[in-house]
Design an enzyme around this catalytic site. Structure first.
Site, PDB file in Angstrom:
ATOM      1  N   HIS A  81       0.843  -1.198   0.000  1.00  0.00           N
ATOM      2  CA  HIS A  81       0.000   0.000   0.000  1.00  0.00           C
ATOM      3  C   HIS A  81       0.875   1.244   0.000  1.00  0.00           C
ATOM      4  O   HIS A  81       1.848   1.327   0.741  1.00  0.00           O
ATOM      5  CB  HIS A  81      -0.903   0.020   1.241  1.00  0.00           C
ATOM      6  CG  HIS A  81      -1.826   1.194   1.274  1.00  0.00           C
ATOM      7  ND1 HIS A  81      -3.068   1.165   0.703  1.00  0.00           N
ATOM      8  CD2 HIS A  81      -1.663   2.449   1.781  1.00  0.00           C
ATOM      9  CE1 HIS A  81      -3.647   2.339   0.862  1.00  0.00           C
ATOM     10  NE2 HIS A  81      -2.815   3.138   1.511  1.00  0.00           N
ATOM     11  N   ASP A 160     -14.756   3.016   7.081  1.00  0.00           N
ATOM     12  CA  ASP A 160     -13.756   3.959   6.558  1.00  0.00           C
ATOM     13  C   ASP A 160     -14.384   4.888   5.528  1.00  0.00           C
ATOM     14  O   ASP A 160     -14.072   6.080   5.490  1.00  0.00           O
ATOM     15  CB  ASP A 160     -12.572   3.217   5.928  1.00  0.00           C
ATOM     16  CG  ASP A 160     -11.524   4.199   5.408  1.00  0.00           C
ATOM     17  OD1 ASP A 160     -11.022   4.994   6.222  1.00  0.00           O
ATOM     18  OD2 ASP A 160     -11.230   4.197   4.197  1.00  0.00           O
ATOM     19  N   ARG A 167     -14.040  13.192   7.375  1.00  0.00           N
ATOM     20  CA  ARG A 167     -12.706  13.790   7.616  1.00  0.00           C
ATOM     21  C   ARG A 167     -12.354  14.757   6.495  1.00  0.00           C
ATOM     22  O   ARG A 167     -11.801  15.821   6.721  1.00  0.00           O
ATOM     23  CB  ARG A 167     -11.645  12.692   7.716  1.00  0.00           C
ATOM     24  CG  ARG A 167     -11.701  11.906   9.013  1.00  0.00           C
ATOM     25  CD  ARG A 167     -10.829  10.665   8.916  1.00  0.00           C
ATOM     26  NE  ARG A 167      -9.447  10.965   8.671  1.00  0.00           N
ATOM     27  CZ  ARG A 167      -8.594  10.160   8.019  1.00  0.00           C
ATOM     28  NH1 ARG A 167      -9.015   8.991   7.556  1.00  0.00           N
ATOM     29  NH2 ARG A 167      -7.349  10.491   7.842  1.00  0.00           N
ATOM     30  N   SER A 182      -7.388   4.141   9.025  1.00  0.00           N
ATOM     31  CA  SER A 182      -8.041   4.107   7.721  1.00  0.00           C
ATOM     32  C   SER A 182      -7.307   3.133   6.791  1.00  0.00           C
ATOM     33  O   SER A 182      -7.921   2.258   6.160  1.00  0.00           O
ATOM     34  CB  SER A 182      -8.043   5.528   7.133  1.00  0.00           C
ATOM     35  OG  SER A 182      -8.330   5.523   5.769  1.00  0.00           O
ATOM     36  N   LYS A 186      -8.292  -1.339   6.057  1.00  0.00           N
ATOM     37  CA  LYS A 186      -8.515  -1.878   4.712  1.00  0.00           C
ATOM     38  C   LYS A 186      -7.534  -3.012   4.417  1.00  0.00           C
ATOM     39  O   LYS A 186      -7.891  -4.029   3.816  1.00  0.00           O
ATOM     40  CB  LYS A 186      -8.387  -0.751   3.668  1.00  0.00           C
ATOM     41  CG  LYS A 186      -9.587   0.203   3.707  1.00  0.00           C
ATOM     42  CD  LYS A 186      -9.452   1.369   2.763  1.00  0.00           C
ATOM     43  CE  LYS A 186      -8.488   2.411   3.247  1.00  0.00           C
ATOM     44  NZ  LYS A 186      -8.655   3.747   2.753  1.00  0.00           N
TER      45      LYS A 186
HETATM   46  N1  URA Z   1      -5.192   7.016   2.456  1.00  0.00           N
HETATM   47  C1  URA Z   1      -6.192   6.362   3.105  1.00  0.00           C
HETATM   48  O1  URA Z   1      -6.650   5.310   2.670  1.00  0.00           O
HETATM   49  N2  URA Z   1      -6.663   6.903   4.253  1.00  0.00           N
HETATM   50  C2  URA Z   1      -6.174   8.049   4.776  1.00  0.00           C
HETATM   51  O2  URA Z   1      -6.637   8.463   5.821  1.00  0.00           O
HETATM   52  C3  URA Z   1      -5.139   8.730   4.082  1.00  0.00           C
HETATM   53  C4  URA Z   1      -4.656   8.188   2.918  1.00  0.00           C
END
Ligand code: URA
Length: 440
Positions: A81, A160, A167, A182, A186
């Site tokens: 990621h 999320d 947010r 966040s 995932k």
């Molecule tokens: N990428 C994400 O998936 N979440 C965040 O809070 C910031 C970047």
């Protein structure tokens, strides 16, 4: 328990219990907690942060808000990621390399966010390519090609989705525990055994300084370890765009060129991609970092990784001939070229501004409803640190709409910093890989 009490606790910097955190996430997902109260809590978290235990609890509560996947590939599943960058096409290079080395990569990716691009938007530039495969077909493709890339479904971490939207609207994105929960919720929900995090640092990244990036990286690795996953975080330079292309089809072409071995050995894109791939192999127990880097390099230089990409494109409905014939991507109708207005050294390319320009050219979405222009973007001719002569071409801008293009091109000239002396070394980290935080 009331949300009023929980907001008050966090306002006074007290620790929330596991039960309180689970209650908030579940209540917000059900729609029992109004946005204004959740926003107040998020702002209190921004100011007073969360402890490691609270961050882990929030991550797990969010991960369990939807499907928890268990990819049945029959082998070790690694995931990678990136926290978001400009010109970041490393997934398209690292995933086929890891696959060629015997590690499965069932990759769920996102679309572009703000000034940063997304892998799904890039892949959709390939004629016929489908990112919405049913889960069984996605896993079948992973088993055959070693990797596949699908877009995240709505049933994956719905918490999320809801919290992120709030947010975004309440200036509470830039909080380390909130970013950590966040991203990691995932990653945990997609069921990877090994997780490699590419934490970008610099002007083009969400984390502008090394110390901020380090804190985020440490928090994510800690949460991954607590959840029983092998984790590694690589801090990489995002003070200048990564590679020569910023856009969609042009980034796919640059990734293919890299897999063909046509990118210089010392290029940041090649080094960062190989390092991330190597870390994926380390999490899978294939060897130490050095041994795995050598394995990754062999998979790239032998052409084995390129063949994995070709197969994956075919299995996801795309036209695999794009690997050899870039004209199949289609061309942007309009272009503007940018030339150096003086001689000297290129000491900087404003990275965030480059991402925003690419967005305005149509390579990203200005609104949620915008369509992506697959051939839009920017190709650089010169890299930071190079000498340039007055009149030499620095970059070309491409788009399908001529409207406003001259203004965009005029403003874009400002991203290049050309000075008499070579100061690139003073202004940028000397290394592409700033640090690796190991949690395996
Ligand atoms: N990428 C994400 O998936 N979440 C965040 O809070 C910031 C970047």
């Amino acid at each position: 328990m009331t949300l009023y009490e929980i907001i008050t606790k966090k306002k006074h910097n007290a620790e929330l219990s596991t039960e309180e955190i689970e209650w908030v996430v579940a209540g917000f997902c059900r729609g029992d907690i109004p946005d204004y109260q959740m926003s107040a809590l998020l702002m209190a978290i921004c100011f007073n942060s969360l402890s490691d235990r609270e961050t882990a609890d929030l991550t797990m509560a969010m991960a369990y808000s939807g499907d928890m996947l268990k990819p049945e590939t029959g082998g070790f599943n690694a995931d990678k990621h990136s926290t978001g960058g400009v010109g970041d096409k490393t997934t398209l290079i690292t995933a086929p390399i890891a696959a060629a080395c015997g590690v499965f990569v069932p990759k769920m990716s996102g679309r572009g966010l703000g000034h940063t691009g997304g892998t799904i938007d890039k892949l959709e530039a390939i004629p016929g390519f489908r990112t919405d495969l049913p889960y069984e077909k996605f896993i079948a493709a992973v088993k055959k090609a070693g990797f596949a890339v699908a877009s995240q479904t709505g049933s994956l971490v719905p918490a999320d989705k809801k919290i992120y939207a709030l947010r975004n609207a309440t200036a509470t994105v830039d909080s380390i525990p909130l970013i950590c929960s966040s991203i990691m919720s995932k990653k945990l929900a997609t069921g990877a055994d090994g997780i490699v995090l590419d934490v970008k640092v610099g002007d083009g990244a969400f984390m502008k300084t090394t110390s901020e990036a380090e804190k985020l990286a440490e928090a994510m690795v800690r949460v991954g370890q607590l959840a029983g996953r092998k984790c590694s975080a690589v801090l990489t330079d995002m003070s200048k765009p990564l590679g020569k292309a910023v856009g969609n089809s042009i980034e796919i072409i640059e990734a293919i060129e890299t897999l063909k071995g046509n990118t210089p050995k010392d290029s940041p894109l090649r080094e960062i991609s190989l390092t991330l791939a190597a870390e994926m192999l380390v999490t899978a127990g294939k060897g130490d970092s050095e041994q795995c880097f050598a394995m990754a390099e062999k998979a790239l230089d032998s052409g084995a990784a390129l063949e994995r990409l070709r197969l994956m494109i075919e299995l996801q409905g795309g036209d695999p001939r794009v690997i050899d014939d870039y004209s199949l991507f289609g061309k942007a109708r309009f272009r503007r070229e940018i030339f150096a207005d003086r001689s000297g050294f290129l000491n900087g390319i404003a990275c965030e501004q480059t991402g925003l320009t690419s967005l305005r050219l149509g390579a990203g979405r200005l609104t949620k409803e915008s369509d992506i222009d697959p051939s839009a973007g920017i190709v650089f001719d010169k890299a930071v640190g190079e000498r340039v002569c007055k009149g030499e071409r620095l970059a070309a801008l491409m788009t399908s709409t001529e409207n406003g293009l001259d203004d965009i091109a005029e403003e874009f000239k400002g991203v290049f910093r050309i000075e008499e002396e070579n100061r690139a070394q003073e202004n940028f980290p000397k290394k592409n890989i700033i640090k690796i935080i190991k949690g395996y």
